[in-house]
Write a protein that holds these residues in place. Structure first.
Motif, PDB file in Angstrom:
ATOM      1  N   SER A 143       0.882  -1.416  -0.126  1.00  0.00           N
ATOM      2  CA  SER A 143      -0.027   0.021  -0.064  1.00  0.00           C
ATOM      3  C   SER A 143       1.038   1.360  -0.045  1.00  0.00           C
ATOM      4  O   SER A 143       1.837   1.202   0.552  1.00  0.00           O
ATOM      5  CB  SER A 143      -0.983   0.162   1.343  1.00  0.00           C
ATOM      6  OG  SER A 143      -1.837  -1.117   1.164  1.00  0.00           O
ATOM      7  N   ILE A 144       0.499   2.277  -0.707  1.00  0.00           N
ATOM      8  CA  ILE A 144       1.279   3.394  -0.691  1.00  0.00           C
ATOM      9  C   ILE A 144       0.299   4.670  -0.090  1.00  0.00           C
ATOM     10  O   ILE A 144      -0.890   4.626  -0.704  1.00  0.00           O
ATOM     11  CB  ILE A 144       1.496   3.895  -2.162  1.00  0.00           C
ATOM     12  CG1 ILE A 144       2.265   2.926  -2.934  1.00  0.00           C
ATOM     13  CG2 ILE A 144       2.426   5.305  -2.222  1.00  0.00           C
ATOM     14  CD1 ILE A 144       2.600   3.151  -4.109  1.00  0.00           C
ATOM     15  N   SER A 145       0.581   5.089   1.061  1.00  0.00           N
ATOM     16  CA  SER A 145       0.108   6.179   1.703  1.00  0.00           C
ATOM     17  C   SER A 145       0.476   7.309   1.143  1.00  0.00           C
ATOM     18  O   SER A 145       1.422   7.782   1.223  1.00  0.00           O
ATOM     19  CB  SER A 145       0.313   5.957   3.098  1.00  0.00           C
ATOM     20  OG  SER A 145      -0.421   7.061   3.967  1.00  0.00           O
ATOM     21  N   VAL A 146      -0.586   8.304   0.705  1.00  0.00           N
ATOM     22  CA  VAL A 146      -0.155   9.648   0.097  1.00  0.00           C
ATOM     23  C   VAL A 146      -0.703  10.452   0.924  1.00  0.00           C
ATOM     24  O   VAL A 146      -1.810  10.692   1.005  1.00  0.00           O
ATOM     25  CB  VAL A 146      -0.872   9.556  -1.292  1.00  0.00           C
ATOM     26  CG1 VAL A 146      -0.503  10.947  -1.993  1.00  0.00           C
ATOM     27  CG2 VAL A 146      -0.514   8.490  -2.339  1.00  0.00           C
ATOM     28  N   LYS A 147       0.091  11.406   1.354  1.00  0.00           N
ATOM     29  CA  LYS A 147      -0.286  12.341   2.605  1.00  0.00           C
ATOM     30  C   LYS A 147       0.020  13.689   2.011  1.00  0.00           C
ATOM     31  O   LYS A 147       1.396  13.919   1.470  1.00  0.00           O
ATOM     32  CB  LYS A 147       0.236  12.023   3.937  1.00  0.00           C
ATOM     33  CG  LYS A 147      -0.232  10.881   4.479  1.00  0.00           C
ATOM     34  CD  LYS A 147       0.691  10.526   5.641  1.00  0.00           C
ATOM     35  CE  LYS A 147       0.442   9.209   6.168  1.00  0.00           C
ATOM     36  NZ  LYS A 147       1.025   8.861   7.237  1.00  0.00           N
ATOM     37  N   GLU A 148      -0.728  14.587   2.128  1.00  0.00           N
ATOM     38  CA  GLU A 148      -0.485  16.300   1.709  1.00  0.00           C
ATOM     39  C   GLU A 148       0.755  16.694   2.544  1.00  0.00           C
ATOM     40  O   GLU A 148       0.650  16.581   3.673  1.00  0.00           O
ATOM     41  CB  GLU A 148      -1.825  16.943   1.614  1.00  0.00           C
ATOM     42  CG  GLU A 148      -1.600  18.216   0.834  1.00  0.00           C
ATOM     43  CD  GLU A 148      -3.015  18.948   0.745  1.00  0.00           C
ATOM     44  OE1 GLU A 148      -2.995  20.043   0.470  1.00  0.00           O
ATOM     45  OE2 GLU A 148      -4.129  18.178   0.816  1.00  0.00           O
ATOM     46  N   GLY A 149       1.770  17.322   1.804  1.00  0.00           N
ATOM     47  CA  GLY A 149       2.756  17.861   2.414  1.00  0.00           C
ATOM     48  C   GLY A 149       3.750  16.800   3.029  1.00  0.00           C
ATOM     49  O   GLY A 149       4.524  17.286   3.926  1.00  0.00           O
ATOM     50  N   ALA A 150       3.695  15.508   2.676  1.00  0.00           N
ATOM     51  CA  ALA A 150       4.710  14.618   3.408  1.00  0.00           C
ATOM     52  C   ALA A 150       4.717  13.766   2.062  1.00  0.00           C
ATOM     53  O   ALA A 150       4.398  13.434   1.236  1.00  0.00           O
ATOM     54  CB  ALA A 150       4.153  13.893   4.396  1.00  0.00           C
ATOM     55  N   ASP A 151       6.058  13.119   2.549  1.00  0.00           N
ATOM     56  CA  ASP A 151       6.548  11.816   1.689  1.00  0.00           C
ATOM     57  C   ASP A 151       5.632  10.723   1.596  1.00  0.00           C
ATOM     58  O   ASP A 151       4.925  10.545   2.652  1.00  0.00           O
ATOM     59  CB  ASP A 151       8.088  11.258   2.013  1.00  0.00           C
ATOM     60  CG  ASP A 151       9.112  12.310   1.654  1.00  0.00           C
ATOM     61  OD1 ASP A 151       8.866  13.149   0.793  1.00  0.00           O
ATOM     62  OD2 ASP A 151      10.274  12.244   2.253  1.00  0.00           O
TER      63      ASP A 151
END
Length: 154
Positions: free
Chosen positions: A58-66
């Protein structure tokens, strides 16, 4: 006459490319069945749909973070599905299916929105890699993205 022949050839070509192959339909059906079993928490069916060597990420995509890449053992995934309390409603709404087949390999991509107790939790895209052996598709790899940004709420 030439005009009618050209139109006929155009429509025959259009109809021919619009039809799904048997392999595309069966690969898509496997993933549809996966989500039916997922929502029923039927871990026996989920296990049967996957190759014993299946891998998950799973790829966790967070705004303003890697973005973070998380590896999950399929057995642990099944335990987590089974452990969801029966009073917790969860639904992964699939928005579309894109199926690509190349001989014994298929890729099924499914954009989704995930809800817990009726509330949008996150969204993303699932990608399933399938392998066909002895006329049966098996899931060999699953990767998904998870984000809260830009989700489609239905």
């Amino acid at each position: 006459m030439k005009k009618y022949l050209s139109v006929l050839i155009f429509f025959i070509g259009f109809i021919g490319t619009a039809q799904e192959t048997i392999d595309e339909v069966s690969a898509k059906t496997l993933i549809e069945d996966f989500f039916i079993a997922f929502h029923k928490q039927d871990t026996t069916a989920l296990r049967a749909m996957a190759d014993p060597m299946v891998q998950m990420h799973s790829i966790s995509v967070k705004e303003g973070a890697d973005s973070d890449l998380v590896t999950t053992d399929y057995s642990n995934f099944l335990k987590a599905i089974y452990a969801i309390p029966k009073n917790t409603e969860f639904q992964e709404k699939i928005h579309s299916y894109k199926v690509q087949v190349d001989g014994p390999m298929a890729n099924v991509s499914t954009p989704y929105s995930f809800y817990v107790n009726g509330e949008l939790s996150h969204c993303g895209v699932n990608t399933f890699q399938l392998f066909k052996k002895k006329d049966a598709w098996k899931i060999v790899y699953v990767i998904d993205t998870r984000t809260k940004k830009g989700c489609i709420s239905e």
